[in-house]
Enzyme design. Structure first.
Site, PDB file in Angstrom:
ATOM      1  CB  SER A  97      -1.538  -0.487   1.535  1.00  0.00           C
ATOM      2  OG  SER A  97      -2.185  -0.865   1.294  1.00  0.00           O
ATOM      3  CB  SER A 142     -18.721   9.930   0.391  1.00  0.00           C
ATOM      4  OG  SER A 142     -18.390   9.173  -1.361  1.00  0.00           O
ATOM      5  N   GLY A 143     -17.294   6.229   0.099  1.00  0.00           N
ATOM      6  CA  GLY A 143     -16.891   5.060  -0.610  1.00  0.00           C
ATOM      7  C   GLY A 143     -17.212   4.411  -1.469  1.00  0.00           C
ATOM      8  CB  THR A 170      -3.022   4.886   2.734  1.00  0.00           C
ATOM      9  OG1 THR A 170      -3.840   3.945   2.482  1.00  0.00           O
ATOM     10  CG2 THR A 170      -1.097   3.971   3.098  1.00  0.00           C
ATOM     11  CB  CYS A 244      -6.324   7.624  -9.425  1.00  0.00           C
ATOM     12  SG  CYS A 244      -5.721   9.097 -10.622  1.00  0.00           S
ATOM     13  N   GLY A 345      -2.697 -23.886  13.819  1.00  0.00           N
ATOM     14  CA  GLY A 345      -2.797 -24.242  14.955  1.00  0.00           C
ATOM     15  C   GLY A 345      -2.505 -23.004  16.199  1.00  0.00           C
ATOM     16  CD  GLU A 369      -7.601   2.061  -3.532  1.00  0.00           C
ATOM     17  OE1 GLU A 369      -7.991   2.748  -4.211  1.00  0.00           O
ATOM     18  OE2 GLU A 369      -6.287   2.058  -3.121  1.00  0.00           O
ATOM     19  CG  PHE A 389     -23.258  -0.208  -9.404  1.00  0.00           C
ATOM     20  CD1 PHE A 389     -22.332  -0.090  -8.404  1.00  0.00           C
ATOM     21  CD2 PHE A 389     -23.197  -0.138 -10.697  1.00  0.00           C
ATOM     22  CE1 PHE A 389     -21.279  -1.088  -8.787  1.00  0.00           C
ATOM     23  CE2 PHE A 389     -21.434  -1.239 -11.432  1.00  0.00           C
ATOM     24  CZ  PHE A 389     -20.063  -1.272 -10.298  1.00  0.00           C
TER      25      PHE A 389
END
Length: 390
Positions: A97, A142-143, A170, A244, A345, A369, A389
């Site tokens: 990232s 707003s995602g 990030t 992007c 385990g 993303e 959508f």
């Protein structure tokens, strides 16, 4: 006549067909990761961040914006970039990232949509790791629907004035420059925002349970005044930010192959050395079935990534195909991580082994993303021609 044996670590020989450049990139990043990153990653993860000094070493390797042309960028193939992402995320998703936000979001936006002044001012320093960037699109409310963003930019004389809040950013508190997307009277536009501009504040998001070896921030813009020249000149609407994101998703679909490989290899090594009931775990049928399933998912994901690289380098990669890669490969990586944890385990929940760290990280990778649901709908729209959508 001897029978050829497949390599447990590259079962289908996917790396055998790499060219010299891609092989050199793989070896260089893998060696750097082994010497400079792996010994420290558990502490970085536990402490909740990455050191700013990493940028210098990654810049010297040429990883920032390595798939871009000019301005100090290496101009390498999509395949080479994907291989680098794989080797970084084999250590930790936070490292991939760190590189992909710099190169595929901030630098790509400036390279593709900025002015020549933007490119010459920022890209050489960003490629060298002397300056870090972040990408401000997502907001608290707003995602998955970036068109509903509330951040605004209004003209005031010859300036722009920005107001709003961005979330889950990030590198936000490390960045020297932010690419910020805002609603204007002309539609959504992008702006190059030096982070020392008055009114710009970055606040670190704390108490994360995933992607801890990564700095995540909230960006607050309060009457941030910018000159006209700060705006990207030629792009309006969501075309800019979505282009992007498509670049970043390509890095993700390669990166998670590395995370899955790391989990599988950790489980394989553990199963061959850990004994129960007088024999190694690898001798039990149930363990071998788990290893076989992991092996298939790791190699199948690698084949998907390799084919999408071929399409991208030929200029034929569709956004829906990138969605296919992120949707399929992240899901496979999560299943590999969860299965590998069961092989280890109780040891699987410690930072002595990478598995649960990868498993936690992949929950974030599944979401950012583009969530799994969004990519499923993108694939549905691609094959039916019907948008679901809204």
């Amino acid at each position: 006549m001897s029978v050829k044996q497949a390599d447990p670590h590259d079962f289908l020989g996917i790396d055998a067909g790499l060219g010299d450049t891609e092989r050199d990139v793989r070896d260089a990043v893998r060696a750097y990761a082994r010497e400079e990153l792996t010994p420290h990653i558990a502490d970085w993860y536990e402490n909740g961040g990455l050191p700013r000094e990493l940028a210098s070493g990654l810049g010297k390797l040429g990883l920032f914006g390595m798939h871009l042309e000019g301005y100090g960028c290496a101009g390498l193939s999509a395949l080479a970039y994907g291989i680098a992402c794989r080797e970084l995320e084999a250590v930790d998703s936070g490292l991939r990232s760190y590189v992909s936000v710099q190169g595929s979001l901030a630098m790509f936006a400036i390279h593709h949509w900025g002015t020549e002044e933007h490119r010459t001012e920022w890209l050489p320093r960003m490629a060298a790791g002397e300056a870090l960037g972040c990408f401000g699109l997502t907001e608290p409310d707003s995602g998955s629907d970036p068109g509903s963003m509330r951040t605004t930019a209004r003209r005031e004389g010859s300036d722009w004035v920005l107001n709003g809040t961005k979330m889950w950013i990030t590198n936000g508190t490390l960045a020297d420059v932010a690419v910020v997307w805002a609603n204007t009277e002309e539609g959504v536009r992008g702006f190059v925002v030096p982070t020392d501009t008055p009114g710009f504040t970055a606040n670190e998001v704390r108490h994360k349970l995933s992607l801890r070896a990564s700095i995540t921030a909230e960006l607050v813009l309060e009457n941030v005044r910018l000159p006209e020249s700060a705006a990207f000149p030629d792009v309006r609407g969501l075309k800019g930010p979505l282009s992007c994101l498509n670049e970043a998703r390509f890095g993700i679909l390669w990166g998670v192959v590395g995370a899955a490989r790391s989990c599988y290899e950790s489980a394989l090594d553990y199963a061959k050395t850990r004994e129960q009931f007088g024999k190694p775990l690898a001798a039990f049928q149930l363990t071998q079935r788990k290893l076989a399933d992991m092996l298939v998912e790791v190699n199948r994901s690698a084949l998907v990534a390799r084919q999408l690289s071929t399409l991208k380098d030929a200029g034929d990669l569709a956004p829906s195909q990138v969605s296919f890669g992120k949707f399929a490969n992240v899901r496979s990586a999560i299943e590999v991580a969860r299965s590998a944890r069961t092989v280890l385990g109780a040891n699987g929940i410690t930072l002595e082994y990478p598995v649960m760290r990868h498993m936690n990280n992949l929950e974030t990778v599944l979401t950012y993303e583009g969530t799994e649901e969004v990519h499923a709908l993108s694939l549905g729209a691609a094959v039916t021609g019907v948008q679901a959508f809204r």
